[in-house]
Enzyme design. Structure first.
Site, PDB file in Angstrom:
ATOM      1  N   ASP A 148      -1.577  -2.728  -3.417  1.00 50.17           N
ATOM      2  CA  ASP A 148      -1.021  -1.569  -3.848  1.00 50.17           C
ATOM      3  C   ASP A 148      -0.157  -1.859  -2.255  1.00 50.17           C
ATOM      4  O   ASP A 148       0.125  -2.430  -1.495  1.00 50.17           O
ATOM      5  CB  ASP A 148      -2.491  -0.510  -4.155  1.00 50.17           C
ATOM      6  N   HIS A 219      -2.034   5.678  -1.860  1.00 52.30           N
ATOM      7  CA  HIS A 219      -1.676   5.644  -3.263  1.00 52.30           C
ATOM      8  C   HIS A 219      -3.277   3.929  -3.002  1.00 52.30           C
ATOM      9  O   HIS A 219      -3.894   3.876  -4.540  1.00 52.30           O
ATOM     10  CB  HIS A 219      -0.690   4.754  -3.538  1.00 52.30           C
ATOM     11  N   SER A 532      -1.514   4.574 -12.326  1.00 52.71           N
ATOM     12  CA  SER A 532      -2.040   3.902 -11.317  1.00 52.71           C
ATOM     13  C   SER A 532      -3.329   4.412 -11.296  1.00 52.71           C
ATOM     14  O   SER A 532      -4.221   3.853 -10.971  1.00 52.71           O
ATOM     15  CB  SER A 532      -1.091   5.018  -9.812  1.00 52.71           C
TER      16      SER A 532
END
Length: 555
Positions: A148, A219, A532
Site C-alpha cells: 500500500d 491509505h 480497500s
C-alpha cells in the site's frame, strides 16, 4: 555518407533524431519460477541476476548495456526482471524461448471498529468465550503483510504493548528513510519501500521524500490497522463512532511494503514495484498478504498482481484483494420534510434556524456551465449567489470532500451532497470541511423538487449523531467488486464480502482527513469507504484462521 564525414552539429542532430525515433518505456520480463528453495544462498541469487544480464545482453549488444537497462531483478521467488526497453527490444525479448511474457510496467490505483461487533467477534464491546478471536488467540504471531502507501509507525494501532518477542521465523527487515525517525517494533516488525518502477515511469530522479516507508497519504495505515491493528481505547473521528479500535487479528505482527506514491496520470502503484514487493514479502515470511489496489483487467501472464499472487500462494501465503453503523445528519427542509443523510463533518451550523437553500446549478459563475456548477467543480460557483446559504451539489467527477471545499470557498454555510442516479442509495460519511450531509438519489430528487417549488427555499442540517443497529444491514455498496472474473469467467471471484463503508481505522498525521492541501486538521483515526476497506477485514479474519489452523492451505 559516413558518420565521420558529418559536422559535429549535424552528428548531434542525427543522433538525437535516431533516439527520438525509438520509444523507450519500462517493461517487465517474466521468466516463471526458480529451482532454488525459499532460502537461496547469495551465490544462487548472484547467479540468477547474472542470467538476467546475459539474457538481455544477448539481445541488446552486451551485458554492460543490459545492466544499465535493468532496474529490478526478481531473484528469490518470482523469476524475471524489469528494464527500460524500446518497442523493438521488447519484441525481441518476448521471442526468447525462456521468456513467458513481456508486458508494460502498468500503473495501478488504490481502491478507496464497529465492524468486528457486526461480524460477531464481539458483542457490544464484550468478547464472548466462543469468539474466534479467543479461539485463535487474537491472531497471535501470524504475520500480515500489506502492499500500500506505507505506514504511520507512531500510530497507537502499531504499538507493541502486550506483544511478545518477534517470531524467530521472521526473515524481514526495517528499512529506514533518509533523515526519517521511522522505527519498527515487536508489532510492526517489517517495513520496505519500492520505487524504481515508479521512477522509471516518471522518468526523473526522486528526492529523499520518496525514500521512506512512512505513509504520507493515510491509505496504507488505514488498511494495515484494519487487518492487524492493536487495541486502542477511545478511538473516534471528531468524537463520532467512539470506541476501541482494533484489527481483525489484533495480536498479529504486521509488515508494510510501500509500493504506492503520489499519482502520475492517475496511477500511483506500478507493477514493477508490486512484483518486487511480492518477491520480498514471500521471502520475509509473511503468512497473509493484503493488497488494496488494482487496475484494468489484463491477461494473467501480463498482470504483476496476478503473477505475484500466484507465487505467494505457491508458498502457502493467503493473498486478499479486493455494516450496521451510521453517522447521520438530517436535512430539514422548509416544507417540513426531513431526510436522513450521512456525514462525519465536525462543524455544525451556528444557528439552529433554517438557512437559505440554493441548487449549485443556480449558483454558477458567469463563465461556467450549469453542468460544472451543479457538480460544484473548482471555479464553477459564483460567491455572490452562494454566500450565507446551504448549497446543493450533485455527486460525480470530483471528490465528495472537494465539493464541500468548493462550497466553503464560495461562502456557503453548509452543503447537501445529492447522489446521481448511478450512485443510487449509497451514502458515505465523509469528514467535510463545513457542515454537510450526503443524501441518496431519491432524497436528492426531493430536495431539488422543493427548490423548484418555491421562491425562497430554506433548510437546516442537524449535527451528526452515531446510530447503531441500522437496518437493512448488510447491504452491497455500489462500489463493491462484482464477479465473475473478467479474464476467465470460470473463476468465481470475488467470493467473499466484508464491511467497507464508513470504516474507522488508523490514519497518517502527515495529511488532513480530506487529503486536501488546505485541510490543516490532523487526526490519528479517520473513516474511509471502499473495497480497500473490505480487503483488510478479510485479511484479518484469514490471520485468525492461520493462527488456529496453520496447516491449512490458502484455499
Amino acid at each position: 555518407m559516413k558518420l565521420s564525414m558529418l559536422s559535429p552539429l549535424l552528428l548531434s542532430v542525427f543522433l538525437f533524431s535516431l533516439l527520438q525515433s525509438s520509444t523507450f518505456a519500462s517493461y517487465i520480463v517474466y521468466l516463471g519460477g526458480h529451482n532454488h528453495g525459499l532460502n537461496p544462498t547469495s551465490a544462487e541469487l548472484h547467479r540468477v541476476k547474472n542470467s538476467h544480464y546475459e539474457l538481455l545482453g544477448s539481445l541488446v549488444g552486451s551485458t554492460e548495456t543490459a545492466k544499465e537497462k535493468i532496474f529490478y531483478s526478481y531473484t528469490r521467488n518470482i523469476n524475471g526482471f524489469a528494464a527500460i526497453l524500446d518497442e523493438d527490444e521488447a519484441s525481441q525479448v518476448s521471442k526468447h524461448p525462456n521468456v513467458v511474457s513481456v508486458f508494460l510496467n502498468k500503473g495501478r490505483k488504490l481502491h478507496t471498529t464497529r465492524s468486528w461487533d457486526f461480524l460477531r467477534l464481539e458483542r457490544n464491546g464484550v468478547i464472548p468465550s466462543d469468539s474466534l478471536w479467543k479461539k485463535a488467540k487474537f491472531g497471535e504471531d501470524t504475520i500480515i503483510g500489506n502492499l500500500d502507501t506505507g505506514v504511520w509507525p507512531e500510530s497507537k494501532s502499531f504499538s507493541d504493548d502486550g506483544i511478545g518477542p518477534i517470531p524467530s521465523r521472521w526473515r524481514g527487515s526495517c528499512q529506514r528513510g533518509v533523515g526519517d525517525r521511522f522505527r519498527c517494533n515487536r508489532k510492526l516488525i517489517g517495513a520496505k519501500y519500492f520505487n524504481r518502477g515508479y521512477k522509471a515511469y516518471l522518468g526523473e530522479k526522486l528526492n529523499a521524500t520518496f525514500k521512506t516507508v512512512r505513509d504520507h497519504e493515510g491509505h496504507g495505515s488505514h488498511t494495515l490497522s484494519t487487518a492487524g491493528g492493536n487495541f486502542v481505547d477511545g478511538a473516534s473521528v471528531f468524537g463520532y463512532g467512539n470506541g476501541t479500535a482494533k484489527g481483525g487479528s489484533p495480536k498479529a505482527r504486521v509488515a508494510a511494503y510501500k509500493v504506492c506514491w503520489p499519482p502520475v496520470n492517475g496511477n500511483q502503484c506500478f507493477d514493477a514495484d508490486i512484483m518486487a514487493a511480492f518477491d520480498a514479502a514471500i521471502s520475509d515470511g509473511v503468512d497473509v498478504l493484503s493488497v488494496s489496489l488494482g487496475g484494468e483487467p489484463a491477461e494473467f501472464f501480463e498482470d504483476g498482481i496476478a503473477i505475484g499472487s500466484f507465487h505467494a500462494v505457491k508458498k502457502g501465503i493467503s493473498v486478499v484483494f479486493t455494516l450496521d453503523r451510521e453517522f447521520t445528519s438530517y436535512v430539514e427542509l422548509g416544507n417540513k420534510i426531513r431526510l436522513k443523510g450521512a456525514s462525519l463533518a465536525a462543524a455544525t451550523l451556528k444557528s439552529k434556524t433554517s438557512y437559505p437553500l440554493i441548487g449549485a446549478d443556480r449558483a454558477k459563475a458567469a463563465n461556467a456551465s450549469a453542468v460544472d456548477a451543479i457538480l460544484c467543480q473548482p471555479g464553477s460557483l459564483d460567491p455572490t449567489k452562494v454566500k450565507g446559504k446551504i448549497l446543493v451539489c450533485l455527486r460525480g467527477i470530483n471528490a465528495r470532500t472537494d465539493k464541500g471545499k468548493q462550497a466553503l470557498l464560495a461562502g456557503a454555510v453548509g452543503m447537501i451532497l445529492a447522489n446521481d442516479e448511478k450512485s443510487g442509495n449509497e451514502v458515505i460519511a465523509d469528514p467535510h470541511l463545513l457542515p454537510a450531509t450526503h443524501l441518496n438519489f431519491t432524497d436528492g430528487v426531493t430536495v431539488f423538487a422543493y427548490i423548484n417549488s418555491t421562491k425562497k427555499p430554506t433548510a437546516y442540517l442537524t449535527p451528526v449523531k452515531t446510530l447503531l443497529d441500522a437496518k437493512p444491514a448488510p447491504f452491497m455498496a455500489s462500489f463493491s467488486s462484482r464477479g465473475p472474473n473478467m479474464i476467465d469467467p470460470a473463476i468465481l471471484k470475488p467470493d467473499i464480502t466484508a464491511p467497507g463503508v464508513s470504516i474507522i481505522a488508523a490514519f497518517s498525521e502527515s495529511v488532513g482527513p480530506t487529503e486536501d492541501e488546505s485541510d490543516t486538521r490532523r487526526i490519528p483515526f479517520t473513516s474511509q469507504s471502499g473495497t480497500s476497506m473490505s480487503c483488510p477485514h478479510v485479511s484479518g479474519i484469514v490471520g485468525l484462521l492461520k493462527s488456529l489452523h496453520p496447516e491449512w492451505s490458502p484455499a
